[in-house]
Design a protein around this motif. Structure first.
Motif, PDB file in Angstrom:
ATOM      1  N   ASN A 131      -7.987 -23.973  26.750  1.00 28.64           N
ATOM      2  CA  ASN A 131      -6.724 -24.708  26.777  1.00 28.64           C
ATOM      3  C   ASN A 131      -5.601 -23.758  26.376  1.00 28.64           C
ATOM      4  OD1 ASN A 131      -4.636 -26.702  26.494  1.00 28.64           O
ATOM      5  ND2 ASN A 131      -5.070 -26.745  24.299  1.00 28.64           N
ATOM      6  N   LYS A 186      -2.384 -24.769  26.360  1.00 28.37           N
ATOM      7  CA  LYS A 186      -1.236 -25.614  26.037  1.00 28.37           C
ATOM      8  C   LYS A 186      -1.377 -26.078  24.591  1.00 28.37           C
ATOM      9  CE  LYS A 186       1.490 -29.110  28.463  1.00 28.37           C
ATOM     10  NZ  LYS A 186       2.636 -28.196  28.581  1.00 28.37           N
ATOM     11  N   ILE A 205      -1.358 -29.752  22.963  1.00 25.94           N
ATOM     12  CA  ILE A 205      -2.390 -30.776  23.220  1.00 25.94           C
ATOM     13  C   ILE A 205      -3.775 -30.332  22.749  1.00 25.94           C
ATOM     14  CG2 ILE A 205      -1.106 -31.747  25.171  1.00 25.94           C
ATOM     15  CD1 ILE A 205      -3.194 -30.386  27.021  1.00 25.94           C
ATOM     16  N   GLN A 206      -3.846 -29.315  21.913  1.00 25.41           N
ATOM     17  CA  GLN A 206      -5.150 -28.835  21.463  1.00 25.41           C
ATOM     18  C   GLN A 206      -5.927 -29.907  20.704  1.00 25.41           C
ATOM     19  OE1 GLN A 206      -6.944 -26.456  22.291  1.00 25.41           O
ATOM     20  NE2 GLN A 206      -8.503 -26.232  20.692  1.00 25.41           N
ATOM     21  N   GLN A 261      -5.691 -33.124  20.969  1.00 20.01           N
ATOM     22  CA  GLN A 261      -6.141 -34.138  21.930  1.00 20.01           C
ATOM     23  C   GLN A 261      -7.307 -33.623  22.770  1.00 20.01           C
ATOM     24  OE1 GLN A 261      -3.003 -33.215  21.179  1.00 20.01           O
ATOM     25  NE2 GLN A 261      -1.480 -34.690  21.936  1.00 20.01           N
ATOM     26  N   MET A 262      -7.264 -32.347  23.126  1.00 22.21           N
ATOM     27  CA  MET A 262      -8.350 -31.760  23.907  1.00 22.21           C
ATOM     28  C   MET A 262      -9.651 -31.756  23.115  1.00 22.21           C
ATOM     29  SD  MET A 262      -7.423 -30.718  27.045  1.00 22.21           S
ATOM     30  CE  MET A 262      -8.493 -29.344  27.477  1.00 22.21           C
ATOM     31  N   SER A 300      -0.514 -31.065  35.004  1.00 24.26           N
ATOM     32  CA  SER A 300       0.599 -31.980  34.794  1.00 24.26           C
ATOM     33  C   SER A 300       1.810 -31.497  35.558  1.00 24.26           C
ATOM     34  CB  SER A 300       0.944 -32.092  33.306  1.00 24.26           C
ATOM     35  OG  SER A 300       1.485 -30.866  32.836  1.00 24.26           O
ATOM     36  N   ILE A 330      -4.656 -38.026  30.105  1.00 24.78           N
ATOM     37  CA  ILE A 330      -3.503 -37.227  30.510  1.00 24.78           C
ATOM     38  C   ILE A 330      -2.194 -37.899  30.128  1.00 24.78           C
ATOM     39  CG2 ILE A 330      -2.209 -36.352  32.499  1.00 24.78           C
ATOM     40  CD1 ILE A 330      -4.628 -34.641  31.827  1.00 24.78           C
ATOM     41  N   ASP A 350      -2.763 -40.055  25.933  1.00 22.22           N
ATOM     42  CA  ASP A 350      -3.133 -39.191  24.809  1.00 22.22           C
ATOM     43  C   ASP A 350      -2.293 -37.914  24.752  1.00 22.22           C
ATOM     44  OD1 ASP A 350      -5.052 -41.089  24.327  1.00 22.22           O
ATOM     45  OD2 ASP A 350      -6.719 -39.920  25.128  1.00 22.22           O
ATOM     46  N   CYS A 351      -2.114 -37.278  25.918  1.00 29.49           N
ATOM     47  CA  CYS A 351      -1.412 -35.994  25.950  1.00 29.49           C
ATOM     48  C   CYS A 351       0.072 -36.126  26.261  1.00 29.49           C
ATOM     49  CB  CYS A 351      -2.067 -35.069  26.978  1.00 29.49           C
ATOM     50  SG  CYS A 351      -3.764 -34.605  26.578  1.00 29.49           S
TER      51      CYS A 351
END
Length: 428
Positions: A42, A44, A47-48, A50-51, A135, A344, A347-348
């Protein structure tokens, strides 16, 4: 789970020293405890968390073990390290230009996947699809309508302020109404050079050809209509900046807070800024409008953006067919499964690039981007800037922001940079 490159190597050393199965190493082997193992890179940062949570639940609900990793290194440098050590990720989230540089040797052709028909943001090279869009992100002027409406006495309609004259008149009205400094300007080099200056290239009739001409020394920016139109607007943002007296010392968090809470009304940025704005007492009466400018090419009615971050599936011998199949299933889950779609959007807080994801975008900046995207009002991002573009020209732009050089000198600095820059435009 967060792990730097150094941490990854230490992890591998521990595994080997403990004589544990090599399948625990990223990209090597495919099963542990009866489950296929896949790794996801990841890139980004916001959003870590969330990932990582998604990886836990996805692993519980599917016949696969998922590990997510993040690195603060540049994507290209980090990926080069992973390939050099024969430890590629099963799935890697990279930037658009990385797809073009990696696809031939390291990425799986995804043309036959059903989701290809659900988006126009995937990256195809030579007729083959390699990049899965994560995205849509877009840039423009973020507004907080609360302080504006309090002064103008009516609902704020962004479409009324597409030209610079209209925007300047509104700024004057806001100042007379008590909002002494209606704007904020981020001083970060990536915001100035990668994002704002980037629009000078992106709004040209043919961005790639324009950059080629810059590289060849054939462009006089001081006489370029688009450069001057955008810089005229920047001058208005700069002159009305709450931190005008010390612009290059303004902290991003302070600027975002002032925008969120209505102490300023406008700031150039993108829908990613919501990740900072939502940390404060924000107004939901916010959105994005195209950069106001005097032009007749309709660019002042469009945001600049498109697919942001792309997954590629590793094609090397270090990844098994079982792992590749599991990776493709994961991508299909993002597009077609309700839980994947919610991951997507909800959550993100990202804007899905897939037409079958009809979930409402919760944050107002993302909602603006989706509206412009759905109506075909996005100018495509130019994703192939040299790696040093935003650092070199960001520093140059900061001098202009600080009043240390005028527009003519700034233009010459840009021209000088491009004459020796490494051109990285894709080959279709």
């Amino acid at each position: 789970m967060k792990m730097t490159t150094t941490g990854w190597k230490r992890f591998g050393a521990v595994v080997l020293a403990s004589a544990m199965p090599l399948s625990l190493l990223a990209g090597c082997g495919s099963e542990s405890s009866g489950k296929t193992q896949i790794t996801i890179f990841n890139s980004k940062m916001e959003i870590q968390d969330q990932m990582e949570k998604m990886a836990e639940t996805y692993s519980e609900d599917h016949d696969v073990d998922v590990e997510v990793y993040y690195s603060s290194d540049t994507v290209s440098a980090h990926m080069a390290t992973k390939y050099a050590s024969n430890e590629p990720y099963t799935l890697a989230m990279v930037d658009a230009k990385d797809v073009y540089s990696l696809a031939k040797d390291y990425a799986v052709d995804l043309s036959d996947e059903s989701w290809v028909e659900q988006t126009d943001q995937a990256i195809a090279i030579g007729g083959k699809t390699y990049g899965f869009p994560v995205s849509i992100e877009a840039r423009g002027v973020i507004y907080n309508a609360d302080p504006i409406e309090k002064i103008i006495g009516e609902d704020f309609d962004p479409e009324k302020y597409a030209t610079l004259d209209e925007f300047k008149a509104l700024i004057t009205q806001l100042k007379k109404g008590g909002l002494a400094t209606p704007t904020a300007v981020m001083k970060e080099d990536w915001s100035l050079a990668a994002h704002y200056l980037g629009e000078v290239y992106e709004e040209q009739e043919d961005p790639a050809a324009f950059i080629d001409e810059l590289h060849e020394g054939k462009i006089d920016l001081n006489s370029n209509e688009k450069f001057n139109a955008l810089m005229d607007t920047f001058d208005v943002l700069k002159a009305n900046n709450y931190a005008a007296d010390n612009a290059i010392s303004a902290e991003r968090e302070v600027s975002e807070q002032k925008l969120a809470e209505g102490e300023v009304a406008f700031m150039f940025g993108g829908n990613w800024d919501w990740a900072v704005i939502n940390q404060y007492e924000y107004s939901k009466n916010m959105g994005m409008l195209p950069v106001p400018q005097d032009t007749d090419d309709d660019s002042n009615h469009k945001l600049v953006g498109g697919g942001s971050k792309f997954f590629i599936v590793d094609s090397t011998e270090n990844t098994t067919e079982e792992q590749r199949s599991a990776a493709k299933d994961f991508l299909g889950w993002i597009v077609n499964d309700e839980a994947g779609q919610s991951f997507i959007v909800d959550d993100c807080s990202l804007v899905s690039p897939f037409t079958n994801n009809t979930l409402e975008v919760a944050d107002p900046l993302g909602a603006s981007v989706k509206e412009y995207s759905d109506t075909g009002m996005l100018i495509p991002s130019y994703n192939y800037m040299p790696d040093d573009h935003y650092s070199v020209l960001g520093a140059e732009f900061q001098k202009y922001l600080a009043g240390e050089e005028d527009r003519a000198k700034f233009a010459k600095g840009i021209e000088a940079y491009w004459k020796t820059a490494k051109i990285t435009a894709p080959t279709e």
